[in-house]
Design a protein around this motif. Structure first.
Motif, mmCIF file in Angstrom:
data_model
loop_
_atom_site.group_PDB
_atom_site.id
_atom_site.type_symbol
_atom_site.label_atom_id
_atom_site.label_comp_id
_atom_site.label_asym_id
_atom_site.label_seq_id
_atom_site.Cartn_x
_atom_site.Cartn_y
_atom_site.Cartn_z
ATOM 1 N N UNK A 105 0.787 -1.104 -0.330
ATOM 2 C CA UNK A 105 -0.081 -0.325 -0.262
ATOM 3 C C UNK A 105 0.689 1.514 0.146
ATOM 4 N N UNK A 106 0.210 2.226 -0.049
ATOM 5 C CA UNK A 106 1.179 3.612 -0.315
ATOM 6 C C UNK A 106 1.621 4.464 0.417
ATOM 7 N N UNK A 128 -6.732 2.155 -5.352
ATOM 8 C CA UNK A 128 -5.994 3.045 -6.176
ATOM 9 C C UNK A 128 -6.003 3.798 -4.819
ATOM 10 N N UNK A 129 -5.116 4.844 -3.995
ATOM 11 C CA UNK A 129 -4.940 5.472 -3.066
ATOM 12 C C UNK A 129 -5.582 6.756 -3.193
ATOM 13 N N UNK A 146 -3.010 14.522 0.164
ATOM 14 C CA UNK A 146 -2.518 13.497 0.557
ATOM 15 C C UNK A 146 -1.553 11.930 -0.352
ATOM 16 N N UNK A 147 -2.725 12.008 -0.441
ATOM 17 C CA UNK A 147 -2.305 10.355 -0.555
ATOM 18 C C UNK A 147 -1.292 11.078 -2.572
ATOM 19 N N UNK A 148 -2.638 12.105 -3.205
ATOM 20 C CA UNK A 148 -2.389 12.365 -4.748
ATOM 21 C C UNK A 148 -0.280 12.593 -5.012
ATOM 22 N N UNK A 168 -7.319 0.021 -12.306
ATOM 23 C CA UNK A 168 -6.654 0.422 -10.631
ATOM 24 C C UNK A 168 -5.257 0.542 -11.789
ATOM 25 N N UNK A 169 -4.047 -0.157 -12.311
ATOM 26 C CA UNK A 169 -3.621 0.382 -13.268
ATOM 27 C C UNK A 169 -3.573 1.057 -14.276
ATOM 28 N N UNK A 170 -4.592 1.103 -15.238
ATOM 29 C CA UNK A 170 -4.823 1.787 -15.982
ATOM 30 C C UNK A 170 -5.035 3.170 -15.166
ATOM 31 N N UNK A 171 -5.825 3.793 -13.924
ATOM 32 C CA UNK A 171 -5.530 5.082 -14.147
ATOM 33 C C UNK A 171 -4.511 5.425 -13.392
ATOM 34 N N UNK A 172 -3.356 5.002 -12.762
ATOM 35 C CA UNK A 172 -1.890 4.505 -12.330
ATOM 36 C C UNK A 172 -1.473 5.214 -13.190
#
Length: 381
Positions: A105-106, A128-129, A146-148, A168-172
């Motif tokens: 996790x982030x 997706x944090x 903050x997570x961004x 989620x991978x695509x959004x990152x």
């Protein structure tokens, strides 16, 4: 701290701010790497089997607590390093001591990089944090930025990244330009056979009792269906008040029973006594929309049919392999309509389809997405 000694092998720290005994994904990481590497773990609760050392996070230190004023004025560095868990681990964990770190996790990534492992950090992002609790306006306003900041500042410094699903991978990739591999929340293979379909048909759900999952809609659907079914729910007491409400709702019908949670090592074997696993999750957050959870793979290893809502990743898997049905929407009425079409022959076909793909969809196959990049780091180290 607990530990032991063994032959000199590459060293891997698995860093998680979760109770490892209850975190199926982290437990699978330990099981994957402990046979070949000297694995040290960090997390809440006791040491998992197979590790050479474990740093237990004190239970009175809360990882998700963040300084509110710091979030408001966007002093994110002080928010992170001032967190009680992070400060504690900086004091007790050795720097330069590991060949590689697997950061779960982030939240763990900045600390993992600060520890400066010799070969680098692999980050496994369970959500997706930046959109985890976006149903809350306060969270969107103060915590999401903050997570961004964490994602923008620290994730590019990792040697490699994985997450739980393609959405989620695509959004990152879209928001941060990051290349992220996919390791599904697959379940270890269980060597078993499908059971005969019961009369009445036995439905089951296992997971967290969280209000924003709207679990009551499954109870409503079972009450209203014309088909003879029962529903058993094995629920974690995440929200005791909500769990009490669900118990009160279930008590009004003989068709529904709520049970205490089953330890993960016994869960799939418990599921084999049922016919269909059910999970309809209204997509109130981005992560809920793109969920591809442990329970779906647990159902398949239990050789069950599956009924899920039209969550894109789950729906694609269910349709591709013919293991169940996707409801038309995320309402109790849609689930009732799907239940109304059930019969023993249809459920039997689903259970046989789960049996046919159980090996291919097991963690035994799916964890190569970790073993490749992490092993490359360890060999380099």
């Amino acid at each position: 701290m607990s530990g032991g000694t063994g032959p000199s092998r590459p060293s891997l720290l698995i860093l998680a701010f979760s109770p490892i005994a209850q975190d199926a994904r982290v437990r699978k990481q330990v099981a994957l790497f402990a046979p070949d590497y000297d694995v040290t773990t960090v997390g809440y609760g006791p040491a998992p089997d197979g590790v050479v050392a474990h740093h237990e996070i004190p239970a009175d230190l809360i990882a998700w607590h963040k300084d509110r004023l710091g979030l408001i004025v966007r002093r994110y560095s002080s928010v992170y390093w001032g967190n009680a868990v992070v400060a504690h681990l900086r004091a007790v964990l050795p720097v330069h001591a590991f060949d590689a770190i697997l950061a779960d996790d982030a939240d763990t990534v900045p600390l993992a990089l600060w520890l400066r492992p010799r070969a680098g950090v692999h980050a496994d992002l369970h959500e997706y944090a930046p959109r985890e609790n976006e149903e809350s306006r306060r969270w969107r306003t103060f915590v999401a930025p903050y997570y961004r900041w964490i994602c923008r500042t620290f994730l590019p410094r990792c040697a490699s990244l994985t997450t739980v699903g393609a959405g989620l991978a695509e959004e990152y990739r879209r928001e941060f330009g990051l290349e992220v591999g996919v390791v599904p929340n697959a379940t270890p293979f269980l060597d078993t056979e499908p059971t005969k379909v019961h009369e009445p048909i036995r439905l089951v759900h296992s997971g967290n009792a969280r209000r924003n999952r709207n679990l009551g809609l499954m109870i409503d659907a079972v009450v209203n269906t014309s088909v003879s079914v029962t529903l058993d729910l094995y629920l974690m007491p995440n929200d005791p008040a909500y769990l009490a409400e669900l118990r009160e709702q279930a008590a009004r019908t003989e068709r529904v029973r709520i049970h205490d949670p089953v330890p993960y090592e016994r869960l799939v074997r418990t599921l084999t006594d049922y016919d269909v696993g059910v999970f309809v999750l209204p997509p109130i957050t981005f992560n809920y929309l793109w969920t591809l959870p442990n329970k779906l793979f647990d159902f398949i290893q239990g050789r069950l049919g599956v009924i899920i809502g039209p969550s894109p990743e789950m729906a694609a898997l269910v349709r591709r392999h013919g293991v169940g049905e996707v409801t038309s929407d995320f309402t109790a009425q849609a689930l009732t309509e799907t239940l109304d079409a059930l019969d023993a022959a249809r459920v039997r076909r689903w259970k046989l389809a789960s049996h046919a793909v159980a090996r291919d969809l097991s963690a035994d196959v799916g964890m190569t997405g970790w073993s490749g990049p992490v092993s490359a780091l360890l060999e380099r180290g």
